[in-house]
Structure formats: structure tokens, C-alpha cells
Design an enzyme around this catalytic site. Structure first.
Site, short mmCIF file in Angstrom:
data_model
loop_
_atom_site.label_atom_id
_atom_site.label_comp_id
_atom_site.label_asym_id
_atom_site.label_seq_id
_atom_site.Cartn_x
_atom_site.Cartn_y
_atom_site.Cartn_z
N VAL A 240 0.87 -1.17 0.00
CA VAL A 240 0.00 0.00 0.00
C VAL A 240 0.91 1.22 0.00
O VAL A 240 1.77 1.35 0.86
CB VAL A 240 -0.91 -0.01 1.25
CG1 VAL A 240 -1.75 1.26 1.32
CG2 VAL A 240 -1.80 -1.25 1.24
N ALA A 324 2.46 -12.48 24.95
CA ALA A 324 2.23 -12.24 26.37
C ALA A 324 2.94 -13.27 27.24
O ALA A 324 3.56 -12.92 28.25
CB ALA A 324 0.73 -12.26 26.64
N HIS A 448 -9.67 -41.44 24.52
CA HIS A 448 -10.52 -41.58 23.34
C HIS A 448 -11.97 -41.28 23.73
O HIS A 448 -12.42 -41.77 24.78
CB HIS A 448 -10.44 -43.01 22.80
CG HIS A 448 -11.36 -43.24 21.65
ND1 HIS A 448 -11.11 -42.73 20.39
CD2 HIS A 448 -12.56 -43.89 21.58
CE1 HIS A 448 -12.10 -43.08 19.58
NE2 HIS A 448 -13.00 -43.78 20.28
P1 FAD Z 1 2.57 -4.43 27.31
O1 FAD Z 1 1.48 -5.37 27.53
O2 FAD Z 1 2.57 -3.60 26.07
O3 FAD Z 1 2.53 -3.44 28.57
C1 FAD Z 1 3.35 -2.34 28.68
C2 FAD Z 1 2.70 -1.34 29.61
O4 FAD Z 1 3.66 -0.35 29.92
C3 FAD Z 1 1.52 -0.59 29.00
O5 FAD Z 1 0.40 -0.69 29.82
C4 FAD Z 1 1.99 0.86 28.91
O6 FAD Z 1 0.95 1.79 29.19
C5 FAD Z 1 3.03 0.90 30.01
N1 FAD Z 1 4.06 1.93 29.83
C6 FAD Z 1 4.82 2.18 28.73
N2 FAD Z 1 5.71 3.15 28.99
C7 FAD Z 1 5.48 3.53 30.26
C8 FAD Z 1 6.09 4.50 31.11
N3 FAD Z 1 7.13 5.23 30.72
N4 FAD Z 1 5.60 4.63 32.37
C9 FAD Z 1 4.55 3.88 32.81
N5 FAD Z 1 3.97 2.95 32.05
C10 FAD Z 1 4.44 2.78 30.81
N6 FAD Z 1 -0.04 -12.03 22.67
C11 FAD Z 1 -0.34 -13.30 22.98
O7 FAD Z 1 0.52 -14.00 23.54
N7 FAD Z 1 -1.57 -13.83 22.72
C12 FAD Z 1 -2.53 -13.11 22.11
O8 FAD Z 1 -3.62 -13.62 21.88
C13 FAD Z 1 -2.25 -11.77 21.76
N8 FAD Z 1 -3.19 -11.02 21.15
C14 FAD Z 1 -2.90 -9.71 20.85
C15 FAD Z 1 -3.88 -8.97 20.20
C16 FAD Z 1 -3.62 -7.65 19.87
C17 FAD Z 1 -4.69 -6.85 19.18
C18 FAD Z 1 -2.37 -7.07 20.21
C19 FAD Z 1 -2.09 -5.64 19.89
C20 FAD Z 1 -1.39 -7.82 20.83
C21 FAD Z 1 -1.64 -9.15 21.15
N9 FAD Z 1 -0.69 -9.96 21.76
C22 FAD Z 1 -0.97 -11.25 22.07
C23 FAD Z 1 0.64 -9.43 22.11
C24 FAD Z 1 0.70 -9.08 23.61
O9 FAD Z 1 -0.29 -8.13 23.88
C25 FAD Z 1 2.07 -8.55 23.96
O10 FAD Z 1 3.06 -9.45 23.57
C26 FAD Z 1 2.17 -8.32 25.47
O11 FAD Z 1 1.19 -7.43 25.91
C27 FAD Z 1 3.55 -7.78 25.84
O12 FAD Z 1 3.60 -7.59 27.22
P2 FAD Z 1 4.56 -6.51 27.87
O13 FAD Z 1 4.37 -6.66 29.34
O14 FAD Z 1 5.91 -6.61 27.31
O15 FAD Z 1 4.00 -5.08 27.39
P1 NAI Z 2 2.79 -9.53 12.38
O1 NAI Z 2 4.25 -9.36 12.42
O2 NAI Z 2 2.16 -10.77 12.89
O3 NAI Z 2 2.26 -9.37 10.89
C1 NAI Z 2 2.52 -8.24 10.12
C2 NAI Z 2 2.30 -8.62 8.67
O4 NAI Z 2 2.33 -7.43 7.91
C3 NAI Z 2 3.38 -9.54 8.12
O5 NAI Z 2 2.78 -10.58 7.42
C4 NAI Z 2 4.20 -8.62 7.22
O6 NAI Z 2 4.78 -9.29 6.13
C5 NAI Z 2 3.13 -7.65 6.76
N1 NAI Z 2 3.61 -6.34 6.34
C6 NAI Z 2 4.64 -5.63 6.85
N2 NAI Z 2 4.74 -4.43 6.20
C7 NAI Z 2 3.74 -4.41 5.30
C8 NAI Z 2 3.30 -3.45 4.35
N3 NAI Z 2 3.90 -2.28 4.23
N4 NAI Z 2 2.24 -3.75 3.56
C9 NAI Z 2 1.59 -4.95 3.69
N5 NAI Z 2 1.98 -5.89 4.57
C10 NAI Z 2 3.02 -5.62 5.39
O7 NAI Z 2 2.22 -8.23 13.15
P2 NAI Z 2 0.78 -7.88 13.66
O8 NAI Z 2 -0.24 -8.76 13.05
O9 NAI Z 2 0.65 -6.41 13.51
O10 NAI Z 2 0.89 -8.22 15.19
C11 NAI Z 2 1.86 -7.56 16.01
C12 NAI Z 2 2.34 -8.43 17.11
O11 NAI Z 2 1.32 -8.72 18.02
C13 NAI Z 2 2.87 -9.75 16.58
O12 NAI Z 2 4.23 -9.83 16.87
C14 NAI Z 2 2.15 -10.81 17.31
O13 NAI Z 2 3.00 -11.73 17.88
C15 NAI Z 2 1.37 -10.07 18.40
N6 NAI Z 2 0.03 -10.64 18.40
C16 NAI Z 2 -0.13 -11.92 18.82
C17 NAI Z 2 -1.35 -12.51 18.76
C18 NAI Z 2 -1.46 -13.92 19.18
O14 NAI Z 2 -0.54 -14.43 19.79
N7 NAI Z 2 -2.55 -14.58 18.89
C19 NAI Z 2 -2.54 -11.82 18.29
C20 NAI Z 2 -2.25 -10.49 17.82
C21 NAI Z 2 -1.01 -9.94 17.91
#
Ligand code: FAD
Ligand code: NAI
Length: 469
Positions: A240, A324, A448
């Protein structure tokens, strides 16, 4: 101010930070956690894992009620979507989870500070509160767990209304007619699935020539086929290059990734999901000289120490998969090492799950990675079409695939696409963690009829002796 002195101040209360804080408190460290959000739990609990799974489950139930029950002899008529009620379910789930963390902090006597944490010097964290007032905490150790933020795409500015990140896509107030998802990764497929089930026409634009690039290629190809059948369409090998806002829609300009002529694509809502980047803004890292790598991630050793004594980092803000449970494991190890214990993480046994329907789950290495590393391997595969329970549940899509060392039979990787894959992969994660062979799993009794029998059969298939196919 004696009560402002700590053994550990954790900055960030996501799964990495809050778990580290609780573990440290369990080990007797006087611990504080600084969080700038109003609620605890970080990205995962507030705008990530938890709300997305709440909507995935709810939309799956809607889809099932609408189309999926007839085959069981259950007639359902008049199925309607009540989007505000679905969103209220999501909000309740988030609320109970974030309150749960607050309860755990109280129980474990972790002091919570609300505000932005800024590292003024090793051992000194300033908390800038929402009203601008500041207080200073002194501490033996600082653990940075500030997580990650959305990766922006030049030319496609996120306004969280019509061009949204995952945060906006979890909160749309109506089902878009046309949703274009940029990025065929985990977020794109999960949230694309949610809105597709609720009625949107979803197009996924992916830069590479395959979706889920980190996954085993055979699995991601199969996933694309199944998701395609459900109605998602894919434009692979496409980038894009820009977005124009119209009165009611967004016009995206696309180009083949390898170069070539421009085309356009109309959308009502655009979801940008091209990855996430470490979040270190305003943290004061420059002041104390914490080293970052070329991708902005904090550099640590294998015990999560940065280059500055007394400052540690874990989770999305350092290298490794942004998951996470990976952040949680790192939080536990960091806390234990700080308390004088030892800790270790086996990054080869961290599962990854994509919560689409069916789920896609993996642990360990892919075929592509094994080939690249020059490791000889054997493959065992078993389809759910041959599993009795899967037939009874009408969930015969997908397969289990295990990869074992050709010489020693040690399991090296496992990949499942199918119903409940996310729960089933754990058996194979445990097997990898214990250094099990495919023979070990093949000789383990599996109840099973369960879907997990497909895992046993895949392990039997490594040596060409599956029973049920
Ligand atoms: P975070 O969860 O990002 O937490 C960091 C925190 O630090 C935040 O609350 C932020 O406000 C705070 N912070 C930042 N800077 C400061 C500061 N200077 N002072 C005070 N506070 C601060 N992972 C999975 O394993 N399974 C999933 O199903 C999954 N689904 C996801 C779906 C979505 C839509 C997204 C976006 C992510 C998903 N992830 C999933 C990824 C997962 O959310 C992250 O890997 C995880 O939250 C990372 O944990 P963390 O503790 O490193 O940071
Ligand atoms: P992602 O890294 O999973 O996927 C990004 C995708 O975008 C890749 O396929 C990449 O090739 C593509 N891409 C990159 N640049 C692009 C461009 N300019 N145009 C079109 N395609 C492009 O990242 P995503 O889905 O944003 O998730 C972020 C993180 O959050 C991941 O690292 C994931 O581990 C975590 N997450 C985990 C979940 C889970 O464990 N179920 C659920 C959602 C997020």
C-alpha cells in the site's frame, strides 16, 4: 520518605511487568509498579489478547448460530447481531481481568503508582502523574516492561476512526461494509475474521507472497485456503503506497511489492496491522545510556540485564516474539535472578497461536527453518478428517504435523491447524521442553475420543505406523 524506597520498581504493568512484580514480591522484594494507563494489565489485557479473544469468541458464536448448527439438527431462526451487547461483553471481560491484576497487586503487596515512569538515574524513577505532579521513587533495581506500540505505515495515517490500528478495530461502532486489512499477520487475520463473521467484506493486503510469514509454509498455505473459503480475500505480494480520505470512504493506492503499475482499492475502514515496535518513548533511556539495537529494542543479556547495572528489561520492548506468555516467562526469570535465584527460558519451546477458526498453533521450528539450518528431519502428519471426535464435532478441517530429528527422533517442531489447536499445542510444547522424542508421545496414552489423538497419530506417522489412516 522511607515508603518510597524499593528493591524493585517495574515500569509497565503488562503481562511482563505485572507478573515480574508479583513474583518479586513473592520472593520478598519490596516492589512497586508504575503504569501510565488508568488500568493495569498493559496492551494484552486492555487492547490486545483479551478484548480480541472476547470478540473472536462472540463472533464465532454468532457465525455458528447463523450457519453452523443445522448440521447437528439444531434449527435456529431469527439470528441477529447486537453489536453494542457484543462490545459490552468485551468491556466486561477486560474489566474483570484488569481488576484481577489490581487484586493480585494488593494481595502480594505490590505498590501501584499511576503515571509515566521516567528513569532519572540508575536507582531513581520519577513518576509523572496524569495531573503533571511528580514523585520520586528510589530503588535497587529497575525493570523496564514498557511493551510495544503500533508500527505506523508511511502515507496511511491512523486516525482510529476510518484508518484504525488494532485498538480502533476492537471498538468499531458498526460493521464496516468493506474492511481492508494491511498486513496478513496475526492481528490482520484475527480481527479480519471477527469483522468478516459479523458481515464485512474483508480484503487482506500482504506485502510478502504468503500470509503468516513466520509460520510453517504448509500450514500458512492451508490457513489461507480455509480463510479464503470463509470469505476473506487476499492480495499477496502487494504494498500500500498511500491513502486518500473521501467523504464516506478511503481510497488506497496499491502496487505490486516487486514494482509495477498502481491500482486502487476502496474501503470503509482500513486496519493497519503491519507489526508492532518497542515502546521506549519518554522513558529517559538516553539520560542513563541504556543501549538499543538497530530496531529500537532494549539490548539485554540472557538474564535480562541491560548494559546499565541495576536496570533490566523484558517483554515486547526487548528481542524475541511479541507474545504475552513470553513476556511473563521473562518477568519471572528476571525477578528470580534479582532475588539471587537462577532462571532460564527455552525459546525453542514457546508456543504461538493464531486464534482464527480453525486455530493455528506452533511450537519449535518450521520445516523451512530446519532446512535452512541443515538439520535432517522426519515429518509425521495426521488429518482431523480421520479423527472420530473431530467428526462428531464437525471440525474436520486441518491437521497435526510434527517434525522430529531424523537421527535421534527428538521432537524439533509441531504445527497444528484445527479446532482447539491453541490448547492442544501445549502437549507438544511440554514434549519439546522435556526433550521428548516422537516415540515418547506416540507411546503415551491419549484419551478416546479426543482431538489430541491426532497428535499421537501424527507422532506414530513419523515412523510410518499411524493406525487410523
Ligand atoms: P505491554 O502489555 O505492552 O505493557 C506495557 C505497559 O507499559 C503498557 O500498559 C503501557 O501503558 C506501560 N508503559 C509504557 N511506557 C510507560 C512508562 N514510561 N511509564 C509507565 N507505564 C508505561 N499475545 C499473545 O501471547 N496472545 C494473544 O492472543 C495476543 N493477542 C494480541 C492482540 C492484539 C490486538 C495485540 C495488539 C497484541 C496481542 N498480543 C498477544 C501481544 C501481547 O499483547 C504482547 O506481547 C504483550 O502485551 C507484551 O507484554 P509486555 O508486558 O511486554 O508489554
Ligand atoms: P505480524 O508481524 O504478525 O504481521 C505483520 C504482517 O504485515 C506480516 O505478514 C508482514 O509481512 C506484513 N507487512 C509488513 N509491512 C507491510 C506493508 N507495508 N504492507 C503490507 N503488509 C506488510 O504483526 P501484527 O499482526 O501487527 O501483530 C503484532 C504483534 O502482536 C505480533 O508480533 C504478534 O506476535 C502479536 N500478536 C499476537 C497474537 C497472538 O498471539 N494470537 C494476536 C495479535 C497480535
Amino acid at each position: 520518605m522511607a515508603d518510597m524506597q524499593f528493591d524493585l520498581v517495574v515500569i509497565g504493568s503488562g503481562p511482563g511487568g505485572y507478573v515480574a512484580a508479583i513474583r518479586a514480591a513473592q520472593l520478598g522484594l519490596k516492589t512497586a509498579c508504575v503504569e501510565m494507563r488508568d488500568t493495569l494489565g498493559g496492551t494484552c489485557l486492555n487492547i490486545g489478547c483479551i478484548p480480541s479473544k472476547a470478540l473472536l469468541t462472540a463472533s464465532e458464536k454468532y457465525e455458528e448460530a447463523k450457519h453452523g448448527l443445522g448440521g447437528f439438527g439444531v434449527k435456529v431462526t431469527g439470528v441477529e447481531l447486537d453489536l453494542p451487547a457484543m462490545m459490552a461483553h468485551k468491556t466486561r471481560v477486560v474489566q474483570s481481568n484488569v481488576e484481577g491484576v489490581q487484586f493480585l497487586f494488593k494481595k502480594n503487596k505490590v505498590a501501584r503508582f499511576h503515571g509515566r515512569g521516567v528513569i532519572d538515574a540508575p536507582g531513581v524513577v520519577k513518576v509523572v502523574k496524569p495531573d503533571g505532579a511528580a514523585e520520586t521513587l528510589t530503588t535497587k533495581n529497575i525493570l523496564i516492561a514498557t511493551g510495544s506500540d503500533v508500527m505506523p505505515l508511511p502515507g496511511v495515517t491512523i486516525d482510529e476512526k476510518r484508518i484504525v490500528s488494532s485498538t480502533g478495530a476492537l471498538d468499531l461502532d458498526k460493521v464496516p461494509g468493506r474492511l481492508v486489512v494491511i498486513g496478513g499477520g496475526v492481528i490482520g487475520l484475527e480481527l479480519g475474521s471477527v469483522w468478516q463473521r459479523l458481515g464485512a467484506q474483508v480484503t487482506v493486503v500482504e506485502f510478502l507472497d504468503r500470509i503468516l510469514p513466520g509460520m510453517d509454509a504448509e500450514v500458512s498455505k492451508h490457513a489461507q485456503r480455509i480463510l479464503g473459503k470463509q470469505g476473506l480475500s487476499f492480495k499477496l505480494g502487494t504494498k500500500v503506497t498511500g491513502a486518500r480520505m473521501n467523504a464516506e470512504s478511503v481510497t488506497l493506492t496499491l502496487e505490486p511489492a516487486k514494482g509495477g503499475g498502481e491500482t486502487t482499492l476502496e474501503a470503509d475502514i482500513v486496519l493497519v496491522a503491519i507489526g508492532r515496535r518497542p515502546y521506549t518513548e519518554g522513558l529517559g533511556l538516553e539520560t542513563v545510556g541504556v543501549a538499543l539495537d538497530s530496531r529500537g529494542r532494549i539490548v539485554t543479556d540472557h538474564h535480562f540485564r541491560t548494559n546499565v547495572p541495576g536496570i533490566w528489561a523484558i517483554g515486547d520492548v526487548i528481542a524475541g516474539p511479541m507474545l504475552a506468555h513470553k513476556a511473563e516467562e521473562e518477568g519471572v526469570v528476571a525477578a528470580e535472578v534479582m532475588a539471587g535465584q537462577s532462571g532460564h527460558i527455552n525459546y525453542d519451546a514457546i508456543p504461538g497461536v493464531v486464534y482464527t477458526w480453525p486455530e493455528i498453533a506452533a511450537v519449535g521450528r518450521t520445516e523451512e527453518q530446519l532446512k535452512e539450518a541443515g538439520i535432517a528431519y522426519k515429518v509425521g502428519k495426521f488429518p482431523f478428517t480421520a479423527n472420530g471426535r473431530a467428526r462428531a464435532m464437525q471440525v474436520t478441517e486441518g491437521f497435526v504435523k510434527v517434525l522430529a530429528d531424523a537421527r535421534t527422533d527428538t521432537l524439533l517442531g509441531a504445527h497444528i491447524i484445527g479446532a482447539n489447536a491453541g490448547d492442544m499445542i501445549e502437549e507438544l510444547a511440554l514434549a519439546l521442553e522435556f526433550g521428548a522424542s516422537s516415540e515418547d508421545v506416540a507411546r503415551t496414552s491419549h484419551a478416546h475420543p479426543t482431538l489430541t489423538e491426532a497428535i499421537k497419530e501424527a507422532c506414530l506417522a513419523v515412523d510410518g505406523r499411524p493406525i487410523h489412516i
